[in-house]
Scaffold this active site. Structure first.
Site, PDB file in Angstrom:
ATOM      1  N   GLU A  33      38.575-104.415  26.654  1.00 14.72           N
ATOM      2  CA  GLU A  33      39.861-104.556  27.337  1.00 14.72           C
ATOM      3  C   GLU A  33      40.002-106.017  27.793  1.00 14.72           C
ATOM      4  OE1 GLU A  33      40.054-102.686  31.164  1.00 14.72           O
ATOM      5  OE2 GLU A  33      42.159-102.101  30.953  1.00 14.72           O
ATOM      6  N   LYS A 105      47.819 -97.868  27.664  1.00 14.79           N
ATOM      7  CA  LYS A 105      46.956 -97.267  28.699  1.00 14.79           C
ATOM      8  C   LYS A 105      47.770 -96.375  29.636  1.00 14.79           C
ATOM      9  CE  LYS A 105      43.431 -98.804  32.047  1.00 14.79           C
ATOM     10  NZ  LYS A 105      42.883-100.019  32.729  1.00 14.79           N
ATOM     11  N   CYS A 150      39.404 -97.973  29.432  1.00 13.60           N
ATOM     12  CA  CYS A 150      38.788 -98.200  30.755  1.00 13.60           C
ATOM     13  C   CYS A 150      38.970 -97.033  31.743  1.00 13.60           C
ATOM     14  CB  CYS A 150      39.327 -99.511  31.318  1.00 13.60           C
ATOM     15  SG  CYS A 150      38.307-100.227  32.650  1.00 13.60           S
TER      16      CYS A 150
END
Lengths: 261, 261
Positions: A33, A105, A150
């Protein structure tokens, strides 16, 4: 990676590592990321935001084509409909340089303890849709791959919606504190409960901005065993996604067929 | 516990351990799955199946009343509508001896590798409904508690349906093989992702039947830290469910408020 605030330097590092992976025989490379920018301020990423097909994505596509490898390109700050906020987007390019998939995300990190404070929602607009894509392999069949980023890792329901997959990827930049506490635990749990490989590339080290990330990029197999890991620093973690191993685990413990809720 | 094929002996052991827990100040005691019987054959449990309010449950209720403690009574083979199969049922009794809740195990264990073979579905009928109950505490507020049993642990969606809870309990009899590989990992993951305590009582040792279970009964806190553990054998694992700790974890990392899927 241990990305810096300079985009060009980060892109050069990414390509150097991709060349290293390709030389080891990798067919797929995952970047962390924010591989293209770990800024001095949260808002730095707004300065390099781009539209679909923008310069960072073009660099990734050309990298993929040049080195004949599939690239899951960590994340790029993608222009959103909302002023002052970008999407935190993972783009995937095949060895021909064509875009295979894109994932924005969904879950945005917020954390506050002592001096540590993070609020992704201040600069990022969340995505809404889980994405599973097929990656080309030399063996023939597509590698059914679930994309996540993440903080998504803390939400098992995302992975249950994507299941069954052969591989989950998690480009990340876990903090030192939360990474030390939960990174390996959650990666292994997702692998075990979804009986698939988990590949996670993380920012790992002390950045020029002073921020410290946890690293421990790793490949976990469907029984939860860590097959390869890099604790900190720049480098390549290499391993095999073995369809026979997935089949063996699912045959001895057919948990995915036992889901009822 | 390391339960035997003799029910009376198992009940006596359970009461002895409950007395020990009560003496340490415990307000709630959790027994392992199959605390009343680890049989020579899978079908042994059919011989002692009972209706609601049957003798084993009465024993648990009287134990609770005698020792002024809430008992989450591992599991009891409960008569089902289907001949040849029972429900694997957890019953909960308050310190007044009254039934607080009942949960029938939803996910049934199946495993086959080399000489090891398990097929719970051959003798057990699955439940269908997640159960959350409130347990009385001296401090006043009820302890919001999610009930689950052993193999349920592999299914994160069960716990997401129960969330938010203060405590998840997991009476279990994990095998040595799967326990060694996944027991601690999955208990800690459930605690971390649901930001609650997880209390797990397990069969642990070599049983008179030759079967070996993994044990490692433990209490895990909402940050994933193991607060107490007993690797093997009979004994009591004691700890505190601290509402302030739950609040602290959820305040610094408000992940439960970030669920969108």
């Amino acid at each position: 990676m241990v990305s810096a605030p300079e985009v060009a330097a980060n892109l050069a590092t990414a390509e150097r590592l991709i060349i290293e992976a390709a030389a080891e025989g990798a067919e797929v490379a995952l970047l962390p990321e924010y591989f293209c920018l770990m800024g001095r301020r949260d808002t730095d990423k707004l300065d390099i935001k781009e539209a679909p097909g923008g310069p960072i994505q073009t660099y990734l596509a050309e990298c993929a084509r040049r080195h004949r490898i599939t690239i899951i390109g960590g994340t790029v700050p993608m222009i959103s409909a909302k002023a002052g906020r970008v999407l935190n987007t993972c783009t995937v390019f095949g060895p021909d340089g064509a875009l295979i998939a894109r994932y924005d995300k969904i879950h945005l990190f917020g954390f506050k303890r002592g001096d540590e404070k993070f609020d992704e929602a201040a600069t990022i607009l969340p995505g809404r849709t889980p994405v599973v894509c097929g990656l080309p392999t030399a063996a023939g069949p597509l590698l059914r791959t679930g994309l996540s980023i993440c903080y998504d890792l803390r939400f098992p329901e995302l992975y249950r919606q994507m299941s069954p997959v052969d591989l989950i990827v998690v480009p990340s930049a876990f903090t030192y504190t939360t990474g030390q506490a939960h990174w390996e635990l959650l990666l292994r749990a997702r692998a075990v409960e979804n009986q698939c490989y988990v590949l996670a590339a993380a920012q790992g080290g002390t950045h020029t901005t002073g921020r410290r990330t946890w690293g421990h990029s790793m490949l976990v197999d469907p029984w939860g065993e860590i097959k390869a890991v890099l604790p900190e620093g720049e480098g390549v973690v290499c391993g095999i996604v073995d369809a026979a191993r997935i089949a063996e685990v699912r045959s001895s413990l057919p948990a995915l067929t036992h889901r009822v809720l």
